[in-house]
Design a protein around this motif. Structure first.
Motif, PDB file in Angstrom:
ATOM      1  N   THR A   1      90.545 -61.675 -18.018  1.00  0.00           N
ATOM      2  CA  THR A   1      91.564 -60.829 -18.646  1.00  0.00           C
ATOM      3  C   THR A   1      92.005 -59.729 -17.689  1.00  0.00           C
ATOM      4  OG1 THR A   1      90.433 -61.215 -20.739  1.00  0.00           O
ATOM      5  CG2 THR A   1      92.157 -59.558 -20.733  1.00  0.00           C
TER       6      THR A   1
ATOM      7  N   GLY B   1      92.019 -61.334 -24.383  1.00  0.00           N
ATOM      8  CA  GLY B   1      90.572 -61.439 -24.238  1.00  0.00           C
ATOM      9  C   GLY B   1      89.949 -62.186 -25.401  1.00  0.00           C
TER      10      GLY B   1
ATOM     11  N   THR C   1      96.095 -56.731 -24.184  1.00  0.00           N
ATOM     12  CA  THR C   1      94.900 -57.094 -23.432  1.00  0.00           C
ATOM     13  C   THR C   1      93.814 -57.635 -24.359  1.00  0.00           C
ATOM     14  OG1 THR C   1      95.429 -55.227 -22.029  1.00  0.00           O
ATOM     15  CG2 THR C   1      93.297 -56.269 -21.689  1.00  0.00           C
TER      16      THR C   1
END
Lengths: 120, 197, 658
Positions: C213, B21, B17
């Motif tokens: 995200t 990002g 993740t």
């Protein structure tokens, strides 16, 4: 840790990317140096511009592949998608701004007469 | 599951993740540079009667800077490679090399800026000069932040060694540093090379 | 009598009273809140439970509170503007001077867009997005909290301009140079404008990265992209626009700042600067910005229309493609904001055509909503009233927009009241109504009790009537040639009647706001009687309705596995309650003051630049770096909720479908 990291495929990729980038940098630089030292006569303006930009774009792609390992991640490859979207935005922003501002400069007479002759 | 392994598991899931990002953040940073490039290109001929790029830039100087930065991009990749294989000493060596090369680049750039300022060609001189200083200066600011980041990373490595978190951070740093070199390719080509012909 | 510390320009006597009231309002409100907190001994509670919370549900509520306060401030400006235009005719000069009027409409636009609309957008997304995708929180909870504090810091800064300096930008909400350059705006007003939106803008950008995200990586297993609720698609699209456009705003504001502080010549009249480049860049951001404001509202309408028509949304696939088309197209229309700046026919034609094309996917969405309603069993609850109001007003505003997109027509209508009416009907009728509808719809989920439906409908009717009454006169005035931003006009023009009607419209809207206040007040007062015990008060279709109201801190004890769109509705159709299950411990983030301090440093930095005081600038920069490094060395940022505790919380529910 059986093989040294310097014998791995990944290391060879970095090395390859490095040398290709070096080559492209020197090539673009050399063309310009030759043109300037000869008093701006040896190449046409268009040829130089295209060569410089082409070398830059190719070197960028080389670094994407060899340094940033683009395209080699597992699905769903969001990195690639996001990068392509960003490149699209950048092209629209930069080329669009150049087109608009050039057009405005022409119509607003914000340019010299010789510049007016070469505007599109 | 023990408490420690639960928390470890979380940290591992976080890496994927975090990297996505950070990548998306990197894209927004590219758009920042794209805007600055657009401004530079539009204002490149607005010299207000003053000096243009062809009068101010030195080809040999710029080649030196470029090769230094390219090499540092390469060494940052090697640092990541070492970190992924848990070689702490190699990681530190390549990170320090990257830092030294980056610092040399920055010193050269500051030297160029100071020379221009003292010769009466500061950012106050014309729209062209304002754009030049801002585009190249923003890149230099990113390099500076990168070097600070590098320094902090070395501190973290000293305290905690190579764990999931430090490898993740070195990955993000190397992405950052690679992108800075890619932006520099375009500065080198558009500002300097296209500027002197 | 003026509490005008560090005042940089003198204030004419006609404006002193109004300015004093403004200052008193800001200082008074701040003091009142601070004293109340200390008196009721709630400072620690506020800090621990709200300000340092990384829980998306709490952060969402904080956004909505700040947005609500800023809405009141923006409405105060509205009243002043309308009153001035209705009374400043012929011999009368109204109640405020020209310069003050210009500051007020600048502040009005800036506050409404950056602090009301954006606050509502990010508040609602925060509250609902993680629940709708079956996730425990957003991808980066710490960043989420930081984004909120950056937004709040921007809001604080714009309010501080009243107290310290007593001056704001008098340039319009986009502050075009050369007017916004030092030569013509030497005071601190423009700097306050720059920094309040610069700081808030960075918060927005970080949220954009965060939510993209989140949607790409945190969906429940089985929820493929084409099974996501349409609201989630609209958020993904809007956040993509945020990530692409806000960097442009950041750069443009920095360039203007450099012009105003270190003597660069980007947009100045001297030194080869080009003010048109500013206009170009600011609108390259500005156009995507308005789509950022509207797309989540479209997503909310999709959820509401399906739920209240008791029918699945018509044309899911085409809705998704329409959102993607709007997103892409919104990048190639930005010149329509400056058709009159002097570009040639080719350029104007291209952007004019693109502007008209973008109306097509938008129209498709409206038709799909109507087709969803067709043959449904419609429940006209207040969210649907807002939706109907939207269809009427937004369609009119949209048609006006297509007209404006034709360059020759725009040459007549640019910067007239026709334009003002167009964008107000779009933003209020489109975006604001959507967020009001979303609040009415999701309020029970967030707070655990229902809003008064009757008052909610009355408020909606008042807002719709008020909007039409306030802006129809402006469409007419614009066609008659009335320019925007006028603070005085000749009596012989015969415009006053229409301005008075517009003023009446604002009064009707204020009545609607008063009803909304009453609605919230009564709901809170009677909350014990209106509890939402099932978690699903509207017979909803999507996953957020499967949790309790409000949801537990971890959202889902067990992350659901999804197999279809409208997953929750599907499970209800299959009927039955799932048997008791085995729960596992959950890792949750700790509270953190990181965001609070980082935003605090940003505020200190901005204030220092505005007032040209380098020492505190350096302190602030060191503070940012230091706070950041301290955080990166912190290893104890999470805690575990044991399985037994989760079981206890879950067993308190009557039964679970998920």
């Amino acid at each position: 840790m059986n093989t040294s990291m310097y014998q791995s495929k990944a290391f060879k990729a970095y090395l390859c990317g490095f040398f290709l980038s070096l080559l492209l940098t020197l090539f673009a630089w050399f063309i310009v140096w030759r043109h300037v030292s000869s008093g701006h006569v040896v190449y046409s303006h268009l040829f130089i511009r295209i060569s410089i930009v082409a070398c830059a774009v190719i070197q960028m792609l080389i670094q994407f592949v060899f340094f940033l390992h683009l395209g080699r991640e597992k699905k769903p490859r969001w990195n690639l998608h996001v990068l392509l979207a960003a490149i699209g935005v950048i092209i629209i922003l930069v080329l669009g701004s150049i087109w608009i501002m050039d057009n405005l400069n022409y119509n607003m007479m914000n340019i010299t007469p010789s510049q007016a002759d070469s505007a599109f | 599951m023990t408490k420690i392994s639960m928390l470890q598991n979380e940290i591992q899931k976080e890496t994927e993740t975090s990297l996505l990002g950070f990548w998306i953040y990197m894209m927004t940073d590219c758009i920042v540079f794209a805007s600055l490039f657009a401004v530079f290109i539009v204002l490149r001929n607005n010299t207000a009667g003053g000096k243009a790029g062809s009068d101010l830039f030195s080809l040999s100087f710029i080649l030196t800077e470029t090769i230094i930065l390219l090499t540092s991009s390469f060494t940052s990749g090697l640092a990541l490679l070492a970190a992924q294989r848990s070689h702490l000493k190699q990681t530190v060596i390549w990170l320090c090399t990257t830092g030294l090369l980056g610092t040399s680049f920055l010193i050269l750039e500051l030297h160029e800026f100071t020379k221009l300022d003292h010769s009466g060609n500061s950012w106050r001189g014309s729209a062209f000069l304002s754009s030049y200083f801002t585009l190249v200066g923003t890149h230099g600011l990113h390099i500076t932040i990168g070097l600070l980041w590098l320094f902090a990373t070395l501190g973290y490595l000293y305290k905690k060694g190579l764990n999931e978190v430090s490898v993740r951070r070195i990955t993000m740093f190397s992405i950052f540093w690679h992108f800075l070199d890619i932006v520099w390719i375009f500065i080198f080509s558009v500002v300097y090379l296209l500027g002197v012909i | 009598m003026i509490i005008s510390l560090f005042s940089s320009t003198s204030v004419p006597s006609t404006d002193r009273l109004v300015l004093f009231f403004g200052q008193a309002m800001v200082v008074g409100a701040a003091l009142l809140i601070a004293l109340a907190l200390v008196y009721f001994k709630k400072v620690g509670w506020l800090w621990k439970n709200w300000l340092t919370s990384l829980d998306h549900k709490k952060i969402g509520i904080m956004y909505l509170v700040v947005a609500g306060v800023m809405l009141l401030r923006g409405l105060a400006d509205t009243v002043l503007l309308r009153f001035q235009q209705a009374t400043s005719v012929g011999a009368s000069q109204g109640i405020i001077s020209s310069n003050h009027y210009q500051q007020i409409f600048t502040a009005h636009g800036t506050m409404m867009i950056f602090f009301v609309a954006m606050g509502l957008v990010f508040g609602i997304i925060n509250l609902i997005l993680p629940l709708q995708i079956g996730s425990r929180d957003v991808a980066f909870p710490l960043l989420n909290n930081l984004s909120f504090w950056m937004y709040a810091a921007g809001a604080i800064l714009i309010n501080l301009s009243l107290v310290f300096g007593g001056e704001f930008a008098a340039t319009g909400w986009l502050a075009y140079p050369p007017l916004s350059e030092l030569q013509f705006s030497p005071g601190v007003g423009v700097d306050y404008w720059i920094w309040s939106i610069q700081i808030a803008g960075i918060g927005t950008l970080l949220s954009g990265i965060n939510f993209i995200t989140t949607i790409l990586t945190k969906r429940a297993p089985g929820m493929s992209m084409m099974k996501m609720p349409v609201f989630v698609w609209s958020v993904l699209a809007a956040m993509t626009l945020v990530a692409a456009a806000f960097p442009i705003l950041t750069v443009t504001l920095v360039l203007l700042t450099l012009d105003r502080t270190i003597g660069t010549h980007f947009f100045t009249t001297a030194g080869g600067g080009n003010a048109m480049m500013y206009v170009n860049l600011i609108w390259a951001w500005g156009h995507p910005e308005v789509y950022i404001l509207i797309l989540p509202a479209f997503g909310i309408y999709s959820e509401i229309v399906a739920t209240f028509s008791r029918k699945r949304l018509f044309g899911y696939t085409s809705m998704v493609y329409a959102i993607l088309a709007i997103t892409g197209l919104s990048f190639v229309v930005w010149l329509h904001h400056f058709f009159t700046m002097g570009a040639g026919a080719n350029v104007n034609a291209f952007f004019g055509i693109m502007t008209m094309v973008i109306a097509i996917p938008t129209g498709l969405k409206v038709f799909n909503w109507l087709f969803t309603m067709y043959r449904g069993r419609i429940n006209f609850a207040s969210p649907m009233i807002w939706f109907i109001g939207f269809v009427i007003t937004f369609s009119i505003g949209g048609a006006a927009g297509v007209m404006l997109g034709v360059p020759p027509i725009d040459f007549q209508l640019h910067n007239t009241l026709f334009l003002v009416a167009h964008f107000h009907t779009m933003i209020i009728g489109g975006a604001l109504f959507g967020y009001f509808a979303g609040i009415a719809y999701w309020f029970p989920k967030v707070f655990g009790f229902k809003l008064d439906e009757k008052l909610g409908k009355i408020a909606a009717y008042l807002w719709i009537a008020g909007l039409i009454c306030a802006f129809t006169p402006l469409y007419i005035l614009g066609l008659m040639g009335a320019t925007r931003r006028l603070d005085h006009y000749d009596a012989s023009l015969g415009w006053q009647g229409l301005f008075i009607v517009a003023g009446v419209g604002v009064v009707i809207i204020l009545a609607g706001v008063a009803v909304q206040f009453m609605m919230f007040y009564l709901a809170i007062k009677n909350r014990k009687k209106n509890l939402d015990t099932t978690g699903d008060p509207w017979n909803g279709r999507t996953l957020e309705w499967s949790t309790t109201s409000p949801a537990p801190v971890y959202n889902f004890a067990i992350i659901p596995t999804v197999s279809d769109r409208d997953e929750f509705f599907r499970r209800k159709q299959l009927g039955g309650i799932l048997p008791r299950r085995k729960y596992a411990a959950i890792v949750m983030p700790n509270n953190s003051s990181f965001g609070f301090f980082m935003a605090g440093w940003a505020l200190m930095f901005a204030f220092s630049v505005i007032w040209h005081y380098p020492p505190t600038m350096i302190v602030a920069l060191l503070g940012v770096i230091g706070t950041f490094i301290v955080r990166t060395f912190d290893d104890t940022t999470t805690h575990i909720i044991p399985a037994a505790e989760i079981e206890a919380i879950e067993n308190k529910r009557a039964g679970a479908l998920v």
